[in-house]
Design an enzyme around this catalytic site. Structure first.
Site, short mmCIF file in Angstrom:
data_model
loop_
_atom_site.label_atom_id
_atom_site.label_comp_id
_atom_site.label_asym_id
_atom_site.label_seq_id
_atom_site.Cartn_x
_atom_site.Cartn_y
_atom_site.Cartn_z
CE LYS A 1 -4.23 -1.99 1.87
NZ LYS A 1 -5.24 -1.99 2.96
NE ARG B 1 -7.22 -8.70 1.15
CZ ARG B 1 -6.99 -7.81 0.18
NH1 ARG B 1 -6.13 -6.82 0.39
NH2 ARG B 1 -7.60 -7.91 -0.98
#
Length: 320
Positions: free
Chosen positions: A255, A299
């Site tokens: 991210k 994740r």
């Protein structure tokens, strides 16, 4: 008090496991921020899933709609058909828990019928009506109702309507988000409040907390500083999730919070800004940090790199 385990499909996961479980990301969308367009045919999708299983993945999370800034909302019917076909093919070939990353009720209903075991909802059962309308979702169906009907466990992520940058947080945006003054200045309070609101929706639908994992939503409705704080203080959030009777899943893989740190490091002679696919080293760092503070579900995109780092981390802990 947090339950001792959660069942996902035919597998029981201990919430006090020494080694965190890995949820592998399987994006089947052409415009994902990280690996869009790589897994677009069924053959490539199955091959990638097989690779992740060989590398030690515990859960495969299938997503069809990108959630990067400025993403395009897919009609629910289109997403339901595509993801159902993928889930059915995965279920036919592999005996592994399958999660579906969606906030659209009819999508999860269709994929559960195709063999999906778990919901991963970025809106935590509280998707705004304007987004559901844009996705042409059925107005007579809610995600909480679908979750109750299917009996599936779920990851409920924190997200609100607050902009991701301080510059975009206008009076109009803050009013739309409907947050209290204290929540605007304390992201951990916002996350806890959002989690509680999601759990209240679940409770009203008859869904028990022992079927739920909570996700702080790094990268969603948060500034760079707020994202870093959610990761750095993840042990505080875990303690609150414990009080709510839930475990925690953390999704930070590739991210912008990682890319922004690397870009800032350019001033001191570091590598500079890197594209999402080259943020695996930063992702591994966050995975080990989170594991050391009690996160038991991670994740990630790169299963192999994260699992190997966690195996070394666990071996070092056991050596003391």
């Amino acid at each position: 008090m947090r339950p001792s385990e959660i069942q996902i499909g035919n597998r029981v996961f201990s919430l006090s496991s020494d080694l965190p479980y890995i949820m592998g990301i399987l994006n089947v969308t052409p415009d994902s921020f990280s690996d869009g367009g790589r897994w677009v045919t069924l053959d490539l999708i199955l091959r990638h899933a097989e690779d992740m299983i060989r590398e030690g993945v515990d859960i495969i999370d299938v997503g069809c709609e990108s959630t990067r800034p400025g993403y395009r909302i897919l009609p629910a019917a289109v997403e339901a058909e595509k993801v159902s076909n993928v889930v059915a093919a995965l279920r036919e070939r592999f005996d592994i828990p399958i999660s579906v990353d969606t906030y659209k009720p009819e999508v999860f209903l269709a994929t559960a019928e195709a063999g999906a075991d778990m919901l991963n909802d970025i809106w935590g059962l509280r998707c705004p009506e304007k987004i559901l309308r844009a996705a042409v979702c059925r107005p007579d169906l809610t995600m909480a109702e679908v979750l109750k009907e299917t009996g599936a466990p779920a990851v409920l992520m924190h997200q609100d309507l607050l902009a991701r940058s301080a510059e975009e947080r206008t009076e109009e945006n803050i009013a739309e988000a409907g947050l209290m003054e204290a929540e605007l200045s304390d992201v951990l309070l916002r996350v806890r409040g959002g989690w509680l609101d999601s759990l209240l929706v679940a409770e009203k639908a008859g869904i028990s907390s022992d079927r739920i994992l909570l996700d702080p939503g790094v990268g969603f409705s948060k500034t760079q500083e707020e994202n870093l704080l959610c990761i750095a203080a993840i042990d505080e959030l875990i303690a609150k999730a414990d009080e709510m009777g839930c475990g925690v899943l953390l999704g930070v893989s590739r991210k912008s919070v990682i890319g922004n740190v690397l870009e800032a490091d350019e001033k001191s002679g570091g590598p500079g800004s890197v594209p999402p696919a080259e943020r695996d080293e930063g992702t591994v760092a966050t995975s080990v940090y989170a594991a050391d503070r009690g996160v038991r579900f991670l994740r990630v995109h790169n299963v192999k790199a994260n699992r190997e780092a966690l195996l070394v981390w666990e071996a070092l802990r056991r050596a003391i």
